[in-house]
Motif scaffolding. Sequence first.
Motif, PDB file in Angstrom:
ATOM      1  N   CYS A   1     -63.031 -83.129 105.448  1.00 41.18           N
ATOM      2  CA  CYS A   1     -64.204 -82.367 104.985  1.00 41.18           C
ATOM      3  C   CYS A   1     -65.182 -82.217 106.142  1.00 41.18           C
ATOM      4  O   CYS A   1     -65.532 -83.214 106.792  1.00 41.18           O
ATOM      5  N   LEU A   2     -65.622 -81.007 106.365  1.00 42.36           N
ATOM      6  CA  LEU A   2     -66.677 -80.754 107.351  1.00 42.36           C
ATOM      7  C   LEU A   2     -67.891 -80.252 106.577  1.00 42.36           C
ATOM      8  O   LEU A   2     -67.852 -79.186 105.971  1.00 42.36           O
ATOM      9  N   ILE A   3     -68.934 -81.077 106.597  1.00 42.70           N
ATOM     10  CA  ILE A   3     -70.180 -80.673 105.931  1.00 42.70           C
ATOM     11  C   ILE A   3     -71.172 -80.274 107.010  1.00 42.70           C
ATOM     12  O   ILE A   3     -71.562 -81.096 107.845  1.00 42.70           O
ATOM     13  N   VAL A   4     -71.548 -79.008 106.997  1.00 39.98           N
ATOM     14  CA  VAL A   4     -72.463 -78.490 108.028  1.00 39.98           C
ATOM     15  C   VAL A   4     -73.655 -77.826 107.350  1.00 39.98           C
ATOM     16  O   VAL A   4     -73.541 -76.735 106.802  1.00 39.98           O
ATOM     17  N   SER A   5     -74.786 -78.531 107.387  1.00 38.12           N
ATOM     18  CA  SER A   5     -75.963 -77.998 106.693  1.00 38.12           C
ATOM     19  C   SER A   5     -77.169 -78.052 107.622  1.00 38.12           C
ATOM     20  O   SER A   5     -77.025 -78.282 108.825  1.00 38.12           O
ATOM     21  N   GLY A   6     -78.356 -77.856 107.050  1.00 38.69           N
ATOM     22  CA  GLY A   6     -79.563 -77.869 107.865  1.00 38.69           C
ATOM     23  C   GLY A   6     -79.895 -79.261 108.382  1.00 38.69           C
ATOM     24  O   GLY A   6     -80.513 -79.412 109.425  1.00 38.69           O
TER      25      GLY A   6
END
Length: 382
Positions: A160-165
Amino acid sequence: MKILGIETSCDETAAAVVQDGREILSNLIASQVDIHSRYGGIVPEVASRQHLLTTIPIIQQAMAQAQALWSDLDAIAVTIGPGLAGSLLVGVNIAKAIALAQGLPLLGINHLEGHIYANWLIHSGRYDPEKPAGFFSDELRRDITKRTVRKKAPDLPAICLIVSGGHTDLLLMRGHGDYLPLGRTRDDAAGEAFDKVARILGLGYPGGPAIEQTANDGNSALYRLPRAWLKDTDDFSFSGLKTATLRLVTDLSKERKKGLPLERTTPRLEDTQSEVETHLEKSEKADIAASFQEAVVDVLVTKTVAAAKRLGAHQILLGGGVASNRLLRHTMAERSPIPVLLPSPILCTDNAAMIASCGYFHLKAGKISGWDLDVMPNLRLT
Ligand code: KG4
Ligand code: ZN
């Protein structure tokens, strides 16, 4: 089983009803972006007061759009963190009140875990992902019929790649609630880098979509911006790239403004947008945006694919606002030897359907919260 999800962690007030952890019956998002863009970023106190105004009406509309009665619900899921304390408190208190009044289980959800569960969601007949219902828009009252897209549930183990602010996290998901942390950013989050570079280029807030749009007309091969590989780790770093972009803008600005005192030609991160804007041609901004975007995407994709191969993952799951970036989606799908799951863009950015979906799996695992549930602004996933 129907779960009402509530999300108020940042600058979006959202409510959704999801059936059996997967089928979206309604998914409403009231964005505060117009309010915060006046200040060039999120003002926490303004955000919480806006949630106070909007949360109950948006819940009522989510229930109406799902054609659900309170008695149809099986649980209330709400984001407890990470996020802005004052904003989270609004959602959590309203969730508690509803759960108490209706005698329903309360499920406190980690926002980052929610982003992963966007990959479980499917669109039902009553929900059109192309028409995200904004609270202030008439669109949400329209009942758009769309065929249900039946999708298989993600195949685990998955990377899983979680890319947020606020986050850039790479992890291995071995089962529901079973995460192995692999890497995270050592400085700026990917979304934060997009937002800061957009500010340097005078493109406004939020930066991600603005950079993506500007980059469409640019040549990404014109400037070779640095990539931090941090060899032999799954960690990320984007502050060097941000600084190199700032230096590039500074140099180009100096060229434009030869003869003026240096302090008037050198943009800094704190500069107002217009200060920088006047110095660069539109085409130069497009080229820089495209080069920056390509550098971020290159690192995210290379490291994610390498981890997936090394650990024998069955799939790659993306989540978080930056996962709505078209170049990232395209490049990941192109370079990965295993299937890549891409939630629709509206399910990548903050929403409550992902919170309701995650809540369903918590409920099944018996992870029910007590009435002393508190917000956790600095919550991590692992
Ligand atoms: O997940 P999200 O909606 O909120 C947080 O949990 O932080 O992510 C917001 C971040 C912002 O930094 C925004 O600039 C970025 O996601 N973002 C994008 C795009 N859309 C949103 N970044 C790159 N390309 C996009 N299209
Ligand atoms: Zn988010």
